[in-house]
Enzyme design. Structure first.
Site, short mmCIF file in Angstrom:
data_model
loop_
_atom_site.label_atom_id
_atom_site.label_comp_id
_atom_site.label_asym_id
_atom_site.label_seq_id
_atom_site.Cartn_x
_atom_site.Cartn_y
_atom_site.Cartn_z
N ALA A 158 1.12 -1.36 0.03
CA ALA A 158 0.14 -0.14 -0.16
C ALA A 158 0.61 1.17 -0.09
O ALA A 158 1.60 1.53 0.58
CB ALA A 158 -0.51 -0.42 1.08
N LYS A 159 0.89 2.11 -0.88
CA LYS A 159 1.31 3.57 -0.95
C LYS A 159 0.68 4.26 0.52
O LYS A 159 -0.04 4.99 -0.02
CB LYS A 159 0.99 4.26 -2.14
CG LYS A 159 2.23 5.35 -2.55
CD LYS A 159 2.43 5.45 -4.07
CE LYS A 159 3.17 6.98 -4.11
NZ LYS A 159 4.29 6.18 -3.78
N VAL A 160 1.11 4.39 1.25
CA VAL A 160 0.05 5.22 2.77
C VAL A 160 1.51 6.21 3.30
O VAL A 160 2.62 5.80 3.18
CB VAL A 160 0.44 3.61 3.75
CG1 VAL A 160 0.05 4.92 5.04
CG2 VAL A 160 -0.30 3.05 3.52
#
Length: 300
Positions: A158-160
Site C-alpha cells: 500500500a502507498k501509505v
C-alpha cells in the site's frame, strides 16, 4: 493553506478538494486530522505528458485503482468513482494550464486523536510542474543503514503516507553522507528498492529486479517489465544479494516521479558498462517514447 515559500503552487493555483475545485490559497484543513498526527492516509503520484493528441495522464486507471486498494488495505473508506477522479484530474490540469505535470491525489482522515478507524475521510488532488525527481544525471547511491519495513508489520504493497518516514530517513542519511540517494535492503538483507523508486540491474544482457513482497509494486516497474517483454529483453524477478548487485554491469531506478534514471555507483563502486550502451538506457528511451506517443493502456 499557507502559501509562503511553497514552490508547488501559486496563489492562483486550483486543487480539487472534497468534490469542488478551489483555489489553493483559500483552502484549509483541520489541524487535528488523523493523517497529520499519525500518517494514516494514502496517496498516489501520477504524471501527465504533452503529446501530439493533447495532454495525457499516463496509466490513470492503474494509479487510481492502486489508491483505492491502498485505502482498502489499511481500512480507510474509499467511495469515489475512478472514472470521476480521472475526469476531475484532467479538468484540474486544464484549470492550472498544465500539460507535463505531476498530480498528487491523497485520501486523508478527519480529526480523530485515537488509534481507531477513521471518523470520516477527505480527498484532495493537486498538480504542479515537476521535473524528474532524481534529476537527469547518473546517480551515486549508498546502501542505507535503514531497511524496508517487515511485510508483517505494515501493508508493504500500500502507498501509505506514514510509510514514507522510512524513505525520508534513508534519503537524508544518503545526502548527509554526500550521495545522491539511498538503496534500501529488506529485513532479511536482500536488495529491495530506493526510497521512492524500484531497482533494476543488468548482468550479461539479462535484467534483474527484486520480487514483490518487500517492495512497493511500482506502476513504472510494471511498465518496464512490459517494455522488456515487448522488446525481447530477458528479465528475472527474485531475491538478490548485495554481492550480486555489486557484480552487475549496470543498474537503474524507475518510478513515476523519477521516471527512468541510471545509477553510476553504489557505495562508490562504479558499474563498468557505459550507461549509453546499457539496457537501462534503451528502456529509458522506450519509456519516454511510450509516455509521450499516446501509447497508453486501452483503459485510459
Amino acid at each position: 493553506m499557507n502559501t509562503k515559500s511553497n514552490p508547488y503552487y501559486s496563489t492562483e493555483s486550483f486543487l480539487f478538494y472534497n468534490g469542488e475545485f478551489k483555489k489553493a490559497s483559500e483552502t484549509t484543513t483541520d489541524l487535528y486530522g488523523q493523517t497529520l498526527h499519525y500518517g494514516y492516509g494514502a496517496f498516489e503520484g501520477i504524471r501527465s505528458y504533452k503529446t501530439d493528441e493533447g495532454t495525457k495522464i499516463f496509466k490513470a486507471v492503474e494509479h487510481y485503482e492502486r489508491l483505492k486498494k491502498s485505502c482498502e488495505l489499511i481500512n480507510i473508506p474509499f467511495e469515489y468513482s475512478l472514472e470521476d477522479l480521472i475526469e476531475k484530474s484532467y479538468q484540474l490540469l486544464e484549470m492550472n494550464n498544465l500539460d507535463d505535470a505531476y498530480l498528487r491525489p491523497i485520501v486523508f482522515c478527519d480529526p480523530n486523536m485515537s488509534l481507531t478507524k477513521p471518523t470520516g475521510v477527505n480527498l484532495m488532488i493537486c498538480a504542479w510542474k515537476w521535473g524528474t525527481y532524481l534529476g537527469d544525471n547518473l546517480l551515486h547511491l549508498s546502501v542505507s543503514s535503514y531497511c524496508r519495513p517487515h511485510p508483517k508489520s505494515i501493508k508493504i504493497e500500500a502507498k501509505v503516507c506514514g510509510h514514507y518516514i522510512n524513505s525520508i530517513l534513508a534519503t537524508n542519511e544518503a545526502k548527509n553522507n554526500g550521495f545522491d540517494e539511498a538503496l534500501l535492503l529488506d529485513c532479511e538483507g536482500y536488495v529491495a528498492e530506493g526510497p521512492g523508486a524500484n531497482l533494476f540491474f543488468e548482468k550479461n544482457g539479462v535484467l534483474y529486479t527484486p520480487q514483490l513482497g518487500n517492495i512497493l509494486p511500482g506502476i513504472t516497474r510494471t511498465t518496464i517489465i512490459e517494455l522488456c517483454n515487448n522488446h525481447g529483453i530477458k528479465i528475472q524477478e527474485g531475491q538478490f544479494t548485495l554481492d550480486q548487485l555489486f557484480q552487475a554491469d549496470a543498474a537503474f531506478y524507475c518510478g513515476t516521479a523519477a521516471e527512468v534514471i541510471g545509477i553510476k555507483s553504489i557505495d562508490k563502486k562504479e558499474f563498468p558498462l557505459d550507461w549509453e550502451k546499457s539496457l537501462g538506457k534503451k528502456l529509458q528511451t522506450a519509456y519516454k517514447n511510450l509516455v509521450t506517443a499516446n501509447q497508453f493502456s486501452l483503459q485510459n
